[in-house]
Design a protein around this motif. Structure first.
Motif, short mmCIF file in Angstrom:
data_model
loop_
_atom_site.label_atom_id
_atom_site.label_comp_id
_atom_site.label_asym_id
_atom_site.label_seq_id
_atom_site.Cartn_x
_atom_site.Cartn_y
_atom_site.Cartn_z
N LYS A 9 5.91 -8.69 0.07
CA LYS A 9 4.60 -9.33 -0.02
C LYS A 9 4.28 -9.67 -1.48
O LYS A 9 4.81 -9.06 -2.41
CB LYS A 9 3.53 -8.38 0.53
CG LYS A 9 3.69 -8.13 2.02
CD LYS A 9 2.69 -7.12 2.52
CE LYS A 9 3.19 -5.72 2.28
NZ LYS A 9 2.45 -4.68 2.96
N ILE A 11 1.34 -9.30 -3.97
CA ILE A 11 0.16 -8.45 -4.02
C ILE A 11 -0.49 -8.51 -5.40
O ILE A 11 0.15 -8.22 -6.41
CB ILE A 11 0.52 -6.99 -3.70
CG1 ILE A 11 1.12 -6.89 -2.29
CG2 ILE A 11 -0.70 -6.09 -3.84
CD1 ILE A 11 1.70 -5.52 -1.96
N ASN A 128 8.19 -5.97 -2.71
CA ASN A 128 6.98 -6.73 -3.04
C ASN A 128 7.04 -7.29 -4.45
O ASN A 128 7.75 -6.78 -5.31
CB ASN A 128 5.74 -5.84 -2.92
CG ASN A 128 5.54 -5.32 -1.52
OD1 ASN A 128 5.93 -5.97 -0.54
ND2 ASN A 128 4.94 -4.14 -1.40
N ASP A 148 -0.61 -12.29 -0.31
CA ASP A 148 -0.62 -11.61 0.98
C ASP A 148 -1.67 -10.50 1.01
O ASP A 148 -2.30 -10.25 2.03
CB ASP A 148 0.76 -11.00 1.27
CG ASP A 148 1.82 -12.07 1.40
OD1 ASP A 148 1.69 -12.94 2.28
OD2 ASP A 148 2.79 -12.06 0.60
N GLU A 149 -1.82 -9.82 -0.14
CA GLU A 149 -2.78 -8.71 -0.22
C GLU A 149 -3.44 -8.69 -1.58
O GLU A 149 -2.89 -9.18 -2.57
CB GLU A 149 -2.07 -7.36 0.02
CG GLU A 149 -1.54 -7.19 1.43
CD GLU A 149 -0.88 -5.83 1.67
OE1 GLU A 149 -0.96 -4.95 0.78
OE2 GLU A 149 -0.28 -5.67 2.74
N HIS A 151 -5.28 -5.64 -3.92
CA HIS A 151 -5.57 -4.21 -4.07
C HIS A 151 -6.53 -4.06 -5.25
O HIS A 151 -6.22 -4.48 -6.37
CB HIS A 151 -4.30 -3.42 -4.34
CG HIS A 151 -3.31 -3.48 -3.23
ND1 HIS A 151 -2.10 -2.82 -3.27
CD2 HIS A 151 -3.33 -4.10 -2.02
CE1 HIS A 151 -1.43 -3.05 -2.15
NE2 HIS A 151 -2.16 -3.83 -1.38
N GLU A 177 -9.09 -8.83 5.29
CA GLU A 177 -9.10 -7.74 6.28
C GLU A 177 -8.83 -6.44 5.54
O GLU A 177 -7.81 -6.30 4.88
CB GLU A 177 -8.02 -7.98 7.33
CG GLU A 177 -7.91 -6.86 8.33
CD GLU A 177 -6.68 -6.99 9.22
OE1 GLU A 177 -6.43 -6.04 9.98
OE2 GLU A 177 -5.96 -8.00 9.13
N ILE A 179 -7.45 -3.05 4.97
CA ILE A 179 -6.36 -2.34 5.63
C ILE A 179 -6.24 -0.89 5.18
O ILE A 179 -5.60 -0.09 5.85
CB ILE A 179 -5.00 -3.07 5.44
CG1 ILE A 179 -4.71 -3.36 3.97
CG2 ILE A 179 -4.97 -4.35 6.25
CD1 ILE A 179 -3.36 -4.00 3.71
N LYS A 191 -7.47 -1.68 -0.25
CA LYS A 191 -6.40 -2.65 0.04
C LYS A 191 -6.91 -3.63 1.08
O LYS A 191 -7.45 -3.23 2.12
CB LYS A 191 -5.15 -1.96 0.57
CG LYS A 191 -4.43 -1.12 -0.46
CD LYS A 191 -3.13 -0.57 0.10
CE LYS A 191 -2.41 0.29 -0.93
NZ LYS A 191 -1.12 0.79 -0.41
N ARG A 193 -5.87 -7.32 3.23
CA ARG A 193 -4.92 -8.37 3.61
C ARG A 193 -5.66 -9.70 3.53
O ARG A 193 -6.81 -9.81 3.98
CB ARG A 193 -4.41 -8.12 5.03
CG ARG A 193 -3.37 -9.15 5.49
CD ARG A 193 -2.83 -8.84 6.88
NE ARG A 193 -2.05 -7.61 6.87
CZ ARG A 193 -2.40 -6.50 7.52
NH1 ARG A 193 -3.51 -6.45 8.25
NH2 ARG A 193 -1.64 -5.42 7.47
N LYS A 195 -6.40 -13.14 4.90
CA LYS A 195 -6.21 -13.86 6.16
C LYS A 195 -5.82 -15.30 5.84
O LYS A 195 -6.50 -15.98 5.08
CB LYS A 195 -7.50 -13.82 6.98
CG LYS A 195 -7.81 -12.43 7.53
CD LYS A 195 -8.97 -12.50 8.50
CE LYS A 195 -9.22 -11.15 9.14
NZ LYS A 195 -10.34 -11.19 10.10
#
Length: 196
Positions: A9, A11, A128, A148-149, A151, A177, A179, A191, A193, A195
């Motif tokens: 991912k 991040i 990642n 993708d994410e 943090h 979202e 997570i 963390k 995600r 969308k």
């Protein structure tokens, strides 16, 4: 039929005060995080608990490459680390200011975040790509739709002034979202995600 290799991912990872600052005021080579800004990284250094250590170890263990902004490199890494990479993985620097002698472990990217992402993902393989440091870099990645994410390590402090992560330049509506939420005395580790 061959199965496609799993890809890691992308991040974006950053520490932020409750009032939205990722660095304090008056940033310089002598104070790369600015006045008050080092407080945002107590969870990594002086105030680190076992929970914080586990989170940091996880990031490092699961990352195959890192992307840093040019300002972060030139202010916080180049001089502080004496030209030696603080990373144990390949680092890609987004900067038009390329030094004559590029330190071992760094690749300078002058062609934008898409190029940096492509090259970093190729190196990282199934691991990642960790995007860190710098509000401008963070905002570019957030707006790009590539992440993708996200943090965020939310630090229990109000800095009052400095450099904000989120400002009027992010005008696009982006749904996240949640997570994971992990709390320690030093930080609330969030963390999300992104969308698509």
């Amino acid at each position: 039929m061959e199965t496609a290799l799993k890809q890691g991912k992308l991040i974006f990872d950053i520490s932020m005060s409750v009032d939205g600052f990722i660095a304090g005021p008056n940033i310089s080579v002598e104070q790369p995080m600015g006045e008050r800004g080092m407080r945002l990284h107590d969870w990594i250094f002086g105030g680190k608990t076992e929970i914080d250590k586990k989170i940091l170890d996880e990031v490092i263990e699961n990352s195959g490459a890192v992307i840093v902004g040019g300002r972060t490199y030139h202010l916080a890494i180049k001089d502080a680390w004496g030209g030696i990479s603080p990373f144990t993985i390949p680092a890609f620097v987004l900067s038009g200011n390329v030094p004559e002698k590029i330190p071992l472990g760094f690749t300078f990217i002058t062609t934008g975040i898409e190029s940096a992402t492509t090259q970093a993902k190729a190196v990282a393989g199934y691991k990642n790509v960790w995007v860190m440091g710098g509000a401008a870099t963070g905002r570019h990645f957030i707006k790009s739709g590539l992440l993708d994410e996200i943090h965020i390590h939310l630090i229990p402090v109000l800095l009052g002034e400095g450099i904000r992560l989120f400002d009027h330049t992010i005008t696009k509506h982006i749904e996240l979202e949640r997570i994971q939420v992990i709390e320690s005395p030093a930080a609330t580790h969030l963390k999300f995600r992104v969308k698509k």
